[in-house]
Scaffold this active site. Structure first.
Site, PDB file in Angstrom:
ATOM      1  N   LYS A 218       0.849  -1.200   0.000  1.00  9.22           N
ATOM      2  CA  LYS A 218       0.000   0.000   0.000  1.00  9.22           C
ATOM      3  C   LYS A 218       0.887   1.254   0.000  1.00  9.22           C
ATOM      4  CE  LYS A 218      -3.847   1.954   2.717  1.00  9.22           C
ATOM      5  NZ  LYS A 218      -4.632   1.780   3.951  1.00  9.22           N
ATOM      6  N   SER A 294      -9.379   1.972   3.347  1.00  9.97           N
ATOM      7  CA  SER A 294      -8.622   2.756   2.384  1.00  9.97           C
ATOM      8  C   SER A 294      -7.666   1.902   1.541  1.00  9.97           C
ATOM      9  CB  SER A 294      -7.820   3.834   3.130  1.00  9.97           C
ATOM     10  OG  SER A 294      -6.911   3.240   4.043  1.00  9.97           O
ATOM     11  N   SER A 318      -9.433  -0.320   7.462  1.00 11.69           N
ATOM     12  CA  SER A 318      -8.900  -0.142   6.103  1.00 11.69           C
ATOM     13  C   SER A 318      -8.330  -1.393   5.449  1.00 11.69           C
ATOM     14  CB  SER A 318      -7.845   0.960   6.091  1.00 11.69           C
ATOM     15  OG  SER A 318      -8.475   2.207   6.228  1.00 11.69           O
TER      16      SER A 318
END
Length: 620
Positions: A218, A294, A318
């Site tokens: 990420k 996210s 997330s």
């Protein structure tokens, strides 16, 4: 997202303020569940711009934030109430008993040794089942051990697989409108890593079972030499990457191939995955829908088969939200279990870096590689020893049979469509009828207070991190929805923050009481399946706190209290969208959680469907 009625409130005299009953004296059996009523406008395009202009205006901004907060009961809860507990600024846990049927992995050992240790306690690998030619097998993702077998038996090489990965990634990157899963991608670098791995196999000395396994990182986690932007347009100009984050370095020592930096909701401040800067990653099960966020790119990559595992961060669901919406496994570890050095949100009290994987087995292998607390956290958090479940133990079924599963029924069913909670309930019933475990009814008071304390905690910590860049004139470089969130977060006072930490202590007490009766708490992972992407939201983003509230309904305890939690796919709704079941464990109870999750996964395997957008990178 889901409150409980006022039994936690004491009597007040005359004009004195409301007071909460001391937490030890609350009669939990008298608590009544009260569905939440969250009030906020849904904004995209021009309405979002106009609203943001008002929020950021020195005169009207304070008025609007104060109305928003009042509509959601925040001043009453945080400023007009006496909370008798002292604050808890980060999760504090009572000492935990050693879990049954687990193996110590030894967090001070080399990651390769730990992964090798975890591998010994997985069910035996049978290539004849995994490589059968019949088409009738239920849809299966290829697992880490399948790649390992293919490389070691000469079926394929990391270099061959890398070409399929590159083709898939570029196909998504070149779509119109843009919907990239990766926002930093270098095909030549990927080929170089794959070539080095292929050579190790040719020479007969792969580094570990993870050698040649493709992993995405990420974009808020440092992975040298790639830039870290947090999916903003500018963060790499102020944040220089000089080395890998600790969790990335541990994977690199195992021979992992990093495919690039995965797309995300800007700075992790949203749970849909919307990103107007680079384009919004799409849900492989339905490309007109959000992945959830996210960790949007990580979930899309794993779900579509382009990599086995991705590393995301989870500060408000997330990792778990996008995993559930994309039909994969998302494993959030206990707060402090993994060293967060080199992660953008490394100073918060709610975040962890954790794996998203296509199977529980793969999550367990990667977890055993990346786990290990930082020295400071060992002192303050006193983590229990790092363990994995012994899935080969003759006692495994008996241990599963003795598991007590906590379920707060009214909360469990507070979802946008009863189909979600019924599918989750069916999975639990199947678990109980197969192994003989028991479901115990529990009550978790003050869920509304928990939600408020979490938003103030993560909001204040994020704002504190970003405020210097804000003040240095970078404000207009953030997306509109990030700025809307930051305008709200900037309005929280020191009183709000401290009161939220007092609430954290209360909520911790209620959960620790529940864990005296049960071993895991089960909920749906999200209160809705993947939401549709409004076309108007692609260009300028959107703000939809009501959708966010449904997505975050069940995930807060994992973050505010730092408890370990895992989401496992258990089926699909009528539209074919994935549904995840969440299991929340005791502090440091990752091994027990993995055991139960593996059992649920196995029982629900036939209910998993292949995503519409899927790449078979191993057999391609």
């Amino acid at each position: 997202m889901g409150g409980s009625s006022s039994t936690g409130w004491g009597k007040t005299k005359g004009s004195s303020p409301r007071a909460m009953t001391p937490v030890e004296e609350v009669d939990i059996s008298a608590v009544r569940y009260k569905p939440p009523t969250l009030q906020a406008p849904h904004l995209t395009g021009f309405s979002l711009r106009a609203f943001l202009w008002l929020m950021e205006s020195p005169l009207l901004g304070p008025l609007i934030t104060s109305v928003l907060k009042s509509q959601n009961n925040m001043p009453q809860m945080l400023q007009q109430t006496v909370i008798p507990e002292r604050p808890m600024y980060y999760p504090e846990y009572p000492p935990q008993d050693l879990e049954p049927g687990v193996v110590l992995v030894g967090e001070d050992r080399h990651p390769v040794e730990r992964v090798h240790e975890a591998l010994q306690y997985l069910p035996p690998y049978d290539p004849s089942v995994r490589w059968a030619t019949e088409e009738k097998l239920p849809f299966l993702y290829w697992k880490i051990r399948d790649f390992a077998h293919a490389y070691r038996s000469g079926i394929t090489t990391p270099s061959v697989v890398a070409e399929h990965v590159i083709a898939g990634v570029e196909e998504w990157n070149n779509k119109k409108p843009p919907m990239p899963m990766l926002i930093y991608f270098n095909a030549d670098d990927l080929r170089r890593q794959a070539e080095a791995s292929t050579k190790r196999f040719e020479q007969g000395n792969p580094m570990s079972i993870l050698d040649g396994i493709f992993v995405a990182i990420k974009d808020d986690i440092d992975c040298f030499p790639y830039p870290t932007k947090g999916a903003t347009t500018f963060f790499d100009q102020i944040h220089t990457v000089e080395k890998d984050a600790v969790c990335v370095a541990r994977l690199r020592k195992c021979g992992v191939i990093f495919i690039g930096k995965a797309n995300m909701h800007e700075l992790g401040l949203g749970v849909t995955g919307n990103n107007p800067n680079y384009g919004t990653a799409r849900n492989p099960h339905s490309v007109d829908r959000y992945t959830g966020g996210s960790s949007s790119g990580p979930a899309a990559l794993v779900s579509s088969g382009l990599c086995s595992v991705a590393i995301g961060t989870d500060g408000g669901g997330s990792v778990r939200i996008p995993s559930a919406l994309c039909g994969i496994v998302g494993f959030k570890t206990t707060y402090g279990r993994t060293d967060m050095t080199g992660v953008l949100c490394d100073a918060g009290t709610v975040e962890v870096a954790s794996p998203l994987a296509s199977s529980v087995e793969d999550a367990m292998l990667v977890y055993s590689a990346i786990a290990g607390s930082r020295p400071m956290d060992k002192l303050t958090l006193r983590p229990s020893p790092l363990c994995v479940p012994n899935l080969l133990s003759p006692d495994n079924n008996n241990i599963l049979g003795s598991v007590r599963i906590g379920k707060y029924t009214e909360w469990f069913h507070d979802v946008s469509d009863r189909e979600i909670s019924s599918t989750c309930e069916d999975a639990l019933k199947l678990l109980c009828s197969t192994f003989g475990c028991q479901i115990e009814e529990i009550i978790l008071p003050e869920l509304e207070e928990m939600r408020t304390a979490h938003v103030v905690s993560i909001g204040s910590e994020s704002f504190c991190d970003l405020n210097p860049h804000y003040k240095a004139g970078r404000r207009t470089e953030f997306t509109l929805d990030t700025r809307t969130s930051l305008a709200l977060f900037g309005s929280f006072s020191s009183t709000d923050y401290v009161a939220s930490q007092c609430i954290r202590r209360r909520i911790m007490h209620y959960h620790m009481e529940a864990f005296k009766k049960v071993d895991v708490i089960a909920t749906p992972t999200t209160g809705m399946t993947a939401p549709k992407i409004p076309p108007s939201a692609l260009k300028s983003g959107e703000s939809d706190y009501v959708v966010s509230a449904y997505l975050m309904r069940f995930i807060i305890a994992g973050n505010l209290l730092g408890l370990p939690a895992i989401t496992v796919p258990v089926g699909h709704d009528k539209q074919g969208l994935p549904i995840g079941l969440q299991l929340i464990g005791r502090p440091w109870g990752e091994a027990s959680l993995l055991r139960v999750a593996a059992a649920v996964e196995d029982l629900c395997l036939k209910k998993r469907n292949r995503p519409a957008a899927f790449y078979d990178i191993l057999k391609a």
